[in-house]
Motif scaffolding. Sequence first.
Motif, PDB file in Angstrom:
ATOM      1  N   ILE A 195      57.510   3.999  50.180  1.00 59.00           N
ATOM      2  CA  ILE A 195      56.933   5.373  49.900  1.00 59.00           C
ATOM      3  C   ILE A 195      56.002   5.523  48.560  1.00 59.00           C
ATOM      4  O   ILE A 195      56.362   4.568  47.702  1.00 59.00           O
ATOM      5  CB  ILE A 195      58.292   6.151  49.508  1.00 59.00           C
ATOM      6  N   VAL A 196      54.862   6.205  48.630  1.00 60.77           N
ATOM      7  CA  VAL A 196      54.061   6.118  47.535  1.00 60.77           C
ATOM      8  C   VAL A 196      54.166   7.734  47.096  1.00 60.77           C
ATOM      9  O   VAL A 196      54.119   8.601  48.011  1.00 60.77           O
ATOM     10  CB  VAL A 196      52.872   5.674  47.727  1.00 60.77           C
ATOM     11  N   SER A 197      54.034   8.157  45.906  1.00 57.41           N
ATOM     12  CA  SER A 197      53.896   9.356  45.426  1.00 57.41           C
ATOM     13  C   SER A 197      53.059   9.527  43.874  1.00 57.41           C
ATOM     14  O   SER A 197      53.461   8.672  43.002  1.00 57.41           O
ATOM     15  CB  SER A 197      55.080   9.765  44.891  1.00 57.41           C
ATOM     16  N   TRP A 198      51.866   9.962  44.183  1.00 53.48           N
ATOM     17  CA  TRP A 198      50.958  10.258  42.926  1.00 53.48           C
ATOM     18  C   TRP A 198      50.966  11.587  42.338  1.00 53.48           C
ATOM     19  O   TRP A 198      50.645  12.629  43.309  1.00 53.48           O
ATOM     20  CB  TRP A 198      49.571   9.873  43.298  1.00 53.48           C
ATOM     21  N   LEU A 199      51.676  11.854  41.396  1.00 51.83           N
ATOM     22  CA  LEU A 199      51.669  13.259  40.518  1.00 51.83           C
ATOM     23  C   LEU A 199      52.160  14.205  41.428  1.00 51.83           C
ATOM     24  O   LEU A 199      51.667  15.196  41.464  1.00 51.83           O
ATOM     25  CB  LEU A 199      50.180  13.234  40.297  1.00 51.83           C
ATOM     26  N   ALA A 200      53.356  13.912  42.136  1.00 51.89           N
ATOM     27  CA  ALA A 200      53.996  14.959  43.019  1.00 51.89           C
ATOM     28  C   ALA A 200      55.295  15.203  42.782  1.00 51.89           C
ATOM     29  O   ALA A 200      55.623  16.440  42.695  1.00 51.89           O
ATOM     30  CB  ALA A 200      53.791  14.401  44.700  1.00 51.89           C
ATOM     31  N   ILE A 201      56.041  14.412  42.248  1.00 52.54           N
ATOM     32  CA  ILE A 201      57.605  14.413  42.109  1.00 52.54           C
ATOM     33  C   ILE A 201      57.479  15.548  40.786  1.00 52.54           C
ATOM     34  O   ILE A 201      58.611  16.239  40.830  1.00 52.54           O
ATOM     35  CB  ILE A 201      58.106  13.291  41.655  1.00 52.54           C
ATOM     36  N   LEU A 202      56.939  15.452  39.906  1.00 52.13           N
ATOM     37  CA  LEU A 202      56.758  16.355  38.800  1.00 52.13           C
ATOM     38  C   LEU A 202      56.762  17.908  39.302  1.00 52.13           C
ATOM     39  O   LEU A 202      57.314  18.768  38.542  1.00 52.13           O
ATOM     40  CB  LEU A 202      55.546  16.133  37.830  1.00 52.13           C
ATOM     41  N   HIS A 203      56.347  17.923  40.580  1.00 50.19           N
ATOM     42  CA  HIS A 203      56.469  19.943  40.952  1.00 50.19           C
ATOM     43  C   HIS A 203      57.495  19.988  41.840  1.00 50.19           C
ATOM     44  O   HIS A 203      57.522  21.102  42.051  1.00 50.19           O
ATOM     45  CB  HIS A 203      54.920  19.758  42.041  1.00 50.19           C
ATOM     46  N   ILE A 204      58.383  18.909  42.044  1.00 46.82           N
ATOM     47  CA  ILE A 204      59.490  19.283  42.991  1.00 46.82           C
ATOM     48  C   ILE A 204      60.863  19.406  42.318  1.00 46.82           C
ATOM     49  O   ILE A 204      61.211  18.555  41.600  1.00 46.82           O
ATOM     50  CB  ILE A 204      59.625  17.932  43.966  1.00 46.82           C
ATOM     51  N   PRO A 205      61.400  20.704  42.262  1.00 45.35           N
ATOM     52  CA  PRO A 205      62.710  20.766  41.636  1.00 45.35           C
ATOM     53  C   PRO A 205      63.726  20.095  42.501  1.00 45.35           C
ATOM     54  O   PRO A 205      63.660  19.725  43.748  1.00 45.35           O
ATOM     55  CB  PRO A 205      63.005  22.256  41.776  1.00 45.35           C
ATOM     56  N   GLY A 206      64.706  19.702  42.136  1.00 46.60           N
ATOM     57  CA  GLY A 206      65.868  19.013  42.935  1.00 46.60           C
ATOM     58  C   GLY A 206      65.482  17.578  42.929  1.00 46.60           C
ATOM     59  O   GLY A 206      65.802  17.061  44.165  1.00 46.60           O
ATOM     60  N   ARG A 207      65.117  16.642  41.936  1.00 48.87           N
ATOM     61  CA  ARG A 207      64.772  15.343  42.095  1.00 48.87           C
ATOM     62  C   ARG A 207      66.140  14.498  42.509  1.00 48.87           C
ATOM     63  O   ARG A 207      65.881  13.513  43.114  1.00 48.87           O
ATOM     64  CB  ARG A 207      64.416  14.854  40.661  1.00 48.87           C
ATOM     65  N   GLU A 208      67.253  15.098  42.424  1.00 48.46           N
ATOM     66  CA  GLU A 208      68.549  14.193  42.750  1.00 48.46           C
ATOM     67  C   GLU A 208      68.417  14.158  44.149  1.00 48.46           C
ATOM     68  O   GLU A 208      68.589  13.030  44.701  1.00 48.46           O
ATOM     69  CB  GLU A 208      69.420  14.758  42.214  1.00 48.46           C
ATOM     70  N   GLN A 209      68.191  15.196  44.898  1.00 46.12           N
ATOM     71  CA  GLN A 209      68.215  15.229  46.308  1.00 46.12           C
ATOM     72  C   GLN A 209      67.035  14.494  46.753  1.00 46.12           C
ATOM     73  O   GLN A 209      67.221  13.784  47.932  1.00 46.12           O
ATOM     74  CB  GLN A 209      68.253  16.668  46.860  1.00 46.12           C
ATOM     75  N   LEU A 210      65.865  14.618  46.339  1.00 42.82           N
ATOM     76  CA  LEU A 210      64.703  14.015  46.549  1.00 42.82           C
ATOM     77  C   LEU A 210      64.817  12.561  46.735  1.00 42.82           C
ATOM     78  O   LEU A 210      64.576  11.561  47.629  1.00 42.82           O
ATOM     79  CB  LEU A 210      63.507  14.399  45.765  1.00 42.82           C
ATOM     80  N   PHE A 211      65.472  11.872  45.510  1.00 43.52           N
ATOM     81  CA  PHE A 211      65.674  10.402  45.572  1.00 43.52           C
ATOM     82  C   PHE A 211      66.621  10.016  46.384  1.00 43.52           C
ATOM     83  O   PHE A 211      66.445   8.850  47.098  1.00 43.52           O
ATOM     84  CB  PHE A 211      66.074   9.926  43.903  1.00 43.52           C
ATOM     85  N   LYS A 212      67.710  10.837  46.643  1.00 43.59           N
ATOM     86  CA  LYS A 212      68.605  10.342  47.654  1.00 43.59           C
ATOM     87  C   LYS A 212      67.976  10.272  49.180  1.00 43.59           C
ATOM     88  O   LYS A 212      68.117   9.403  49.926  1.00 43.59           O
ATOM     89  CB  LYS A 212      69.736  11.346  47.788  1.00 43.59           C
ATOM     90  N   ASN A 213      67.116  11.261  49.340  1.00 48.29           N
ATOM     91  CA  ASN A 213      66.188  11.298  50.719  1.00 48.29           C
ATOM     92  C   ASN A 213      65.190  10.021  50.660  1.00 48.29           C
ATOM     93  O   ASN A 213      65.166   9.449  51.719  1.00 48.29           O
ATOM     94  CB  ASN A 213      65.570  12.705  50.671  1.00 48.29           C
TER      95      ASN A 213
END
Length: 185
Positions: free
Chosen positions: A41-59
């Motif tokens: 999985i790659v992500s460039w300057l996207a995670i900073l815009h997503i609330p709920g990082r904990e669930q995102l990382f689990k996914n």
Amino acid sequence: LSKAWGLNPGMGGGAVVGACGDASAADMVEQHGWAGKFDGIVSWLAILHIPGREQLFKNMMGVLKPGGTIYVEDFFRRAEKGEFTAEQAKSLEVDVSIPKPLPTKAQYVAELEAAGFTDIQFLDVTETWTSFVAARHDAYVAGKDRHCRVHNEGVFDRMNHFYTSVRTLFEGSALGGCRIIASRK
């Protein structure tokens, strides 16, 4: 990309697959049938815009195959520089569209570990990014005539405001840039 890089066909007819979905939804992995489907999985300057990082990382962990890797470039708060001022926090929220406070390095690593990631490499690339955003802003301003001709002055003004805000934050606040590589065992 698959053809250009000579990669073997994989899921969806190519080895590189763009997947679209709400990556922070609690049922994302099951909803799309993506459990253990991806090598990376790659992500460039996207995670900073997503609330709920904990669930995102689990996914993210849930869709990776064993041995899979994530590559992330993102913003973080440099703890050694302290907290953001009220003005800087407002700029991050309004000008850069960051919905909640940025994590520190320690918080980012702890959230990835809590999701099950291992072999976490966290590189601080703030110095490189600070130079980049300054040069990008300077080049954008130098090309004002062209930008106004191609788009219009309103677009130029909005983009210039954004580039100025990001530059100001990198040059004078606790804002940092990071590169993260982590694995699923």
